[in-house]
Write an enzyme that holds these catalytic residues in place. Structure first.
Site, PDB file in Angstrom:
ATOM      1  N   LYS A 126      14.489  43.147  70.438  1.00  0.00           N
ATOM      2  CA  LYS A 126      14.089  41.749  71.104  1.00  0.00           C
ATOM      3  C   LYS A 126      12.809  42.275  71.507  1.00  0.00           C
ATOM      4  O   LYS A 126      11.915  41.526  71.091  1.00  0.00           O
ATOM      5  CB  LYS A 126      15.037  40.540  71.169  1.00  0.00           C
ATOM      6  CG  LYS A 126      14.347  39.172  71.028  1.00  0.00           C
ATOM      7  CD  LYS A 126      15.726  38.431  72.184  1.00  0.00           C
ATOM      8  CE  LYS A 126      15.977  37.679  70.955  1.00  0.00           C
ATOM      9  NZ  LYS A 126      16.472  36.260  71.267  1.00  0.00           N
ATOM     10  N   GLU A 145      14.849  21.740  80.134  1.00  0.00           N
ATOM     11  CA  GLU A 145      14.328  21.761  79.188  1.00  0.00           C
ATOM     12  C   GLU A 145      14.558  20.181  77.731  1.00  0.00           C
ATOM     13  O   GLU A 145      16.332  19.849  77.394  1.00  0.00           O
ATOM     14  CB  GLU A 145      14.289  23.001  78.122  1.00  0.00           C
ATOM     15  CG  GLU A 145      16.173  22.649  77.628  1.00  0.00           C
ATOM     16  CD  GLU A 145      16.496  22.563  75.977  1.00  0.00           C
ATOM     17  OE1 GLU A 145      14.960  21.794  75.423  1.00  0.00           O
ATOM     18  OE2 GLU A 145      17.480  22.402  75.419  1.00  0.00           O
ATOM     19  N   PHE A 146      13.835  19.456  77.417  1.00  0.00           N
ATOM     20  CA  PHE A 146      14.071  18.241  76.293  1.00  0.00           C
ATOM     21  C   PHE A 146      12.846  19.037  75.288  1.00  0.00           C
ATOM     22  O   PHE A 146      11.913  17.797  75.065  1.00  0.00           O
ATOM     23  CB  PHE A 146      13.526  17.138  77.168  1.00  0.00           C
ATOM     24  CG  PHE A 146      13.787  16.942  78.352  1.00  0.00           C
ATOM     25  CD1 PHE A 146      15.167  16.115  78.359  1.00  0.00           C
ATOM     26  CD2 PHE A 146      13.517  17.383  79.706  1.00  0.00           C
ATOM     27  CE1 PHE A 146      15.603  15.681  79.483  1.00  0.00           C
ATOM     28  CE2 PHE A 146      14.044  16.837  80.987  1.00  0.00           C
ATOM     29  CZ  PHE A 146      15.261  15.987  80.759  1.00  0.00           C
ATOM     30  N   GLU A 202      13.342  21.555  68.770  1.00  0.00           N
ATOM     31  CA  GLU A 202      12.392  22.769  67.384  1.00  0.00           C
ATOM     32  C   GLU A 202      12.053  22.200  66.640  1.00  0.00           C
ATOM     33  O   GLU A 202      11.939  20.864  66.222  1.00  0.00           O
ATOM     34  CB  GLU A 202      13.901  22.927  67.046  1.00  0.00           C
ATOM     35  CG  GLU A 202      14.355  23.968  68.256  1.00  0.00           C
ATOM     36  CD  GLU A 202      16.596  24.053  67.777  1.00  0.00           C
ATOM     37  OE1 GLU A 202      16.215  24.301  66.429  1.00  0.00           O
ATOM     38  OE2 GLU A 202      17.457  25.143  67.982  1.00  0.00           O
ATOM     39  N   LYS A 229      19.993  15.496  81.203  1.00  0.00           N
ATOM     40  CA  LYS A 229      19.951  16.502  80.272  1.00  0.00           C
ATOM     41  C   LYS A 229      20.619  15.599  79.597  1.00  0.00           C
ATOM     42  O   LYS A 229      20.884  15.599  78.305  1.00  0.00           O
ATOM     43  CB  LYS A 229      20.066  17.357  80.726  1.00  0.00           C
ATOM     44  CG  LYS A 229      20.572  19.048  79.779  1.00  0.00           C
ATOM     45  CD  LYS A 229      19.242  18.270  78.386  1.00  0.00           C
ATOM     46  CE  LYS A 229      19.913  18.953  77.753  1.00  0.00           C
ATOM     47  NZ  LYS A 229      18.677  19.467  76.761  1.00  0.00           N
ATOM     48  N   ASN A 239      20.361  13.391  75.560  1.00  0.00           N
ATOM     49  CA  ASN A 239      20.562  13.932  74.122  1.00  0.00           C
ATOM     50  C   ASN A 239      22.115  13.156  73.997  1.00  0.00           C
ATOM     51  O   ASN A 239      22.235  12.722  72.774  1.00  0.00           O
ATOM     52  CB  ASN A 239      21.545  15.450  74.683  1.00  0.00           C
ATOM     53  CG  ASN A 239      20.111  16.027  73.935  1.00  0.00           C
ATOM     54  OD1 ASN A 239      19.218  15.567  73.649  1.00  0.00           O
ATOM     55  ND2 ASN A 239      20.308  17.492  74.363  1.00  0.00           N
ATOM     56  N   GLY A 284      23.133  17.716  63.625  1.00  0.00           N
ATOM     57  CA  GLY A 284      22.836  19.124  63.801  1.00  0.00           C
ATOM     58  C   GLY A 284      22.170  19.692  64.842  1.00  0.00           C
ATOM     59  O   GLY A 284      21.648  19.206  65.323  1.00  0.00           O
ATOM     60  N   CYS A 290      22.114  21.481  70.434  1.00  0.00           N
ATOM     61  CA  CYS A 290      21.645  20.901  71.017  1.00  0.00           C
ATOM     62  C   CYS A 290      22.754  19.453  71.101  1.00  0.00           C
ATOM     63  O   CYS A 290      23.930  19.258  71.916  1.00  0.00           O
ATOM     64  CB  CYS A 290      20.837  20.291  71.412  1.00  0.00           C
ATOM     65  SG  CYS A 290      19.389  21.587  72.263  1.00  0.00           S
ATOM     66  N   LYS A 337      16.859  20.045  60.365  1.00  0.00           N
ATOM     67  CA  LYS A 337      16.059  19.699  59.798  1.00  0.00           C
ATOM     68  C   LYS A 337      14.789  20.900  60.068  1.00  0.00           C
ATOM     69  O   LYS A 337      14.950  21.898  59.406  1.00  0.00           O
ATOM     70  CB  LYS A 337      15.656  18.855  61.596  1.00  0.00           C
ATOM     71  CG  LYS A 337      14.984  19.855  62.954  1.00  0.00           C
ATOM     72  CD  LYS A 337      14.743  18.849  63.738  1.00  0.00           C
ATOM     73  CE  LYS A 337      14.012  20.118  65.347  1.00  0.00           C
ATOM     74  NZ  LYS A 337      13.907  19.130  66.078  1.00  0.00           N
TER      75      LYS A 337
HETATM   76  C1  UDX Z   1      17.298  17.518  70.839  1.00  0.00           C
HETATM   77  C2  UDX Z   1      16.776  16.899  71.765  1.00  0.00           C
HETATM   78  O1  UDX Z   1      15.634  16.078  71.199  1.00  0.00           O
HETATM   79  C3  UDX Z   1      16.052  17.721  72.875  1.00  0.00           C
HETATM   80  O2  UDX Z   1      15.354  16.881  73.725  1.00  0.00           O
HETATM   81  C4  UDX Z   1      16.758  18.947  72.983  1.00  0.00           C
HETATM   82  O3  UDX Z   1      16.418  19.141  74.366  1.00  0.00           O
HETATM   83  C5  UDX Z   1      17.154  19.714  72.738  1.00  0.00           C
HETATM   84  O4  UDX Z   1      17.506  18.710  71.181  1.00  0.00           O
HETATM   85  P1  UDX Z   1      16.500  19.664  68.616  1.00  0.00           P
HETATM   86  O5  UDX Z   1      17.784  19.537  68.301  1.00  0.00           O
HETATM   87  O6  UDX Z   1      15.509  20.205  68.476  1.00  0.00           O
HETATM   88  O7  UDX Z   1      16.164  18.397  69.982  1.00  0.00           O
HETATM   89  O8  UDX Z   1      15.905  17.830  67.060  1.00  0.00           O
HETATM   90  P2  UDX Z   1      16.168  16.592  67.031  1.00  0.00           P
HETATM   91  O9  UDX Z   1      14.792  16.373  66.871  1.00  0.00           O
HETATM   92  O10 UDX Z   1      16.896  15.683  68.757  1.00  0.00           O
HETATM   93  O11 UDX Z   1      16.760  16.077  66.124  1.00  0.00           O
HETATM   94  C6  UDX Z   1      18.729  16.280  66.170  1.00  0.00           C
HETATM   95  C7  UDX Z   1      19.420  16.139  64.961  1.00  0.00           C
HETATM   96  O12 UDX Z   1      19.230  14.778  65.362  1.00  0.00           O
HETATM   97  C8  UDX Z   1      18.881  16.283  63.522  1.00  0.00           C
HETATM   98  O13 UDX Z   1      19.564  17.101  62.655  1.00  0.00           O
HETATM   99  C9  UDX Z   1      18.223  15.578  62.451  1.00  0.00           C
HETATM  100  O14 UDX Z   1      17.887  15.424  61.456  1.00  0.00           O
HETATM  101  C10 UDX Z   1      19.140  14.110  63.630  1.00  0.00           C
HETATM  102  N1  UDX Z   1      18.519  12.835  63.114  1.00  0.00           N
HETATM  103  C11 UDX Z   1      17.124  12.780  64.269  1.00  0.00           C
HETATM  104  C12 UDX Z   1      18.439  11.592  63.027  1.00  0.00           C
HETATM  105  O15 UDX Z   1      19.501  12.530  61.913  1.00  0.00           O
HETATM  106  N2  UDX Z   1      18.405  10.681  62.805  1.00  0.00           N
HETATM  107  C13 UDX Z   1      17.558  10.551  63.865  1.00  0.00           C
HETATM  108  O16 UDX Z   1      16.168   9.179  63.547  1.00  0.00           O
HETATM  109  C14 UDX Z   1      16.884  11.159  64.678  1.00  0.00           C
END
Ligand code: UDX
Length: 433
Positions: free
Chosen positions: A39, A144-145, A148, A199, A203, A252, A255, A315
């Site tokens: 990597k 971190e927040f 992805e 944190k 979540n 999914g 996180c 997503k």
């Molecule tokens: C999340 C947090 O948002 C971020 O702050 C943290 O640090 C890491 O975890 P992430 O996992 O990248 O980020 O995705 P996010 O956009 O938050 O979506 C998480 C999941 O929820 C996805 O599967 C998404 O499809 C689902 N989702 C999100 C819904 O089903 N409905 C919604 O309204 C929002």
């Protein structure tokens, strides 16, 4: 200390790489260390191992300032603030596996004028545990927040930056605050345990919002309401807000599932039963499986049915398939006797080993050709652009669409003769009729 002090990044996964690129963009020299030689070599050659919009450009632009290495000594020699970005996957018990964090602490060696800045998501109490291991090294929690698919933007424009410093690490806490100064974000300065809890609680709260709206969607299907309208009406209330009220086939990713389970477990370990989170998790698991019922409602038995899944990534705008609903669906459908074909614009290769007997298709058209049903799993924009009412309609064996994200144009599909099932809205017109 100079205006832009050099920083270390330990663990160059999603979070580490975005953190390294972000701080380099802000003008810092970054010493980024990973244990995987391949990597590090690839990154040094300018190759980016993950799909994250804007990241390749940012890394390329700041190439001179980022030094990838496998050598912890090089990082310790050049930087005092060491951002710990290693992964903390769930164990079988639902706790977070801290073995990689522990290894990082061991590798700090003789250094004493350094601080470990914890970016990895860790249980509340980790800071205290590390203090017992290494009280001579500073400790700051700076979770971190990053979402992805939008991680670079989230780094550059954070809603807030949380800095939780141990009392004896206050000066290191000030230095971490200073790193983020150019971003003009609100800084939440707090103790370590509270930073760790912010944190996990953030979540868990977002996951709760999703499970809540998914249950409203399920009830709406029975009662003839449309969850999209309901969410719009709810979201205008400032106390509720419009975000994370999109009903779908469950959350999914790397996180939410892990962090919600870790917080529930953490509470349980301390003797508190976090009842609400148990329901949030259960609702999410059931939500993934409801799709099977929707298919059966229209197709009867799924034995030998050809089911096309659109999207593997958890997503859009990422190739991450960790805890992706598509994986659960594919295996459940195969268990029901169906043949499953699947497409994703970027995540197919990453998922290939996890998909069992699923047929991997390089185009959405290929997946839909001859299918008895299409299930939209991931809301990739290109799925909206497909020729649904023309070539796709002609090529499908049976025009059934289960839209797991309420993403497609339901009216156009229905008008073209499809049977359309969304989430929390599919039966609204039927009930009214
Ligand atoms: C999340 C947090 O948002 C971020 O702050 C943290 O640090 C890491 O975890 P992430 O996992 O990248 O980020 O995705 P996010 O956009 O938050 O979506 C998480 C999941 O929820 C996805 O599967 C998404 O499809 C689902 N989702 C999100 C819904 O089903 N409905 C919604 O309204 C929002």
């Amino acid at each position: 200390m100079s205006e832009r002090e050099p920083i270390g990044v330990i663990g160059v996964g999603w979070v580490g790489l975005v953190t390294a690129a972000g701080f380099a963009e802000l003008g810092h020299q970054v010493y980024a260390r990973d244990i995987l030689q391949d990597k590090v070599d690839a990154l040094s050659r300018g190759e980016v191992p993950i799909h994250e919009p804007g990241l390749p450009e940012l890394l390329e632009k700041n190439r001179e300032r980022i030094h990838f290495t496998t050598d912890m000594g090089e990082v310790i020699q050049n930087a005092q603030l060491l951002f710990c970005c290693v992964d903390t996957p769930p164990t079988y018990s639902g706790d977070a596996d801290l073995s990689r964090v522990e290894r990082v602490v061991e590798e700090l060696g003789e250094s004493t004028d350094h601080a470990l800045v914890m970016k990895s998501t860790v249980p509340v109490g980790t800071g205290r545990w590390i203090q017992r291991l290494r009280s001579d090294v500073g400790y700051v929690s700076c979770p971190e927040f990053l979402k992805e698919g939008a991680a670079v933007a989230d780094f550059m424009k954070p809603d807030r930056v949380v800095v939780g410093a141990r009392p004896d690490s206050a000066e290191f806490g000030d230095r971490v605050e200073k790193l983020y100064e150019p971003l003009s974000a609100p800084i939440v300065r707090t103790d370590v345990a509270s930073a760790e809890m912010i944190k996990l609680a953030s979540n868990a709260f977002l996951a709760t919002k999703i499970s809540f709206i998914n249950e409203i969607a399920n009830v709406s299907e029975e009662l003839g309401a449309d969850v999209e309208e309901v969410a719009r009406g709810m979201g205008l209330d400032e106390r509720i807000g419009p975000h994370f009220l999109r009903a779908g086939i469950g959350y999914g990713g790397s996180c939410f599932p892990k962090d919600v389970s870790a917080l529930k477990q953490l509470a349980g370990n301390s003797g508190y039963h976090f009842q609400l989170l148990s329901s949030v998790i259960e609702v999410n698991e059931l939500q993934k499986r409801r799709t099977i019922g929707k298919l059966q409602k229209h197709l009867g038995s799924l034995v030998d049915r050809e089911i096309a899944l659109l999207g593997v990534a958890f997503k859009p705008n990422t190739d991450d398939v960790r805890e992706a609903t598509a994986l659960v669906l594919a295996h459940r459908l195969i268990g029901e006797g169906a043949s499953v074909r699947i497409h994703d614009p970027v995540a197919l290769d990453r998922a290939s080993e996890l998909l069992g007997a699923t047929r991997l298709c390089r185009t959405a058209e290929e997946a839909l050709d001859g299918a008895d049903a299409a299930v939209l799993v991931t809301e990739w924009p290109e799925y909206r652009e497909l020729d649904w009412t023309g070539a796709i309609k002609d090529s499908m064996r049976n025009p059934l669409v289960v839209d797991g994200r309420n993403f497609l144009d339901d009216e156009a599909l229905r008008a073209a003769g499809y049977t359309y099932e969304g989430i929390g809205r599919s039966t609204a017109s039927a009930v009214e009729a």
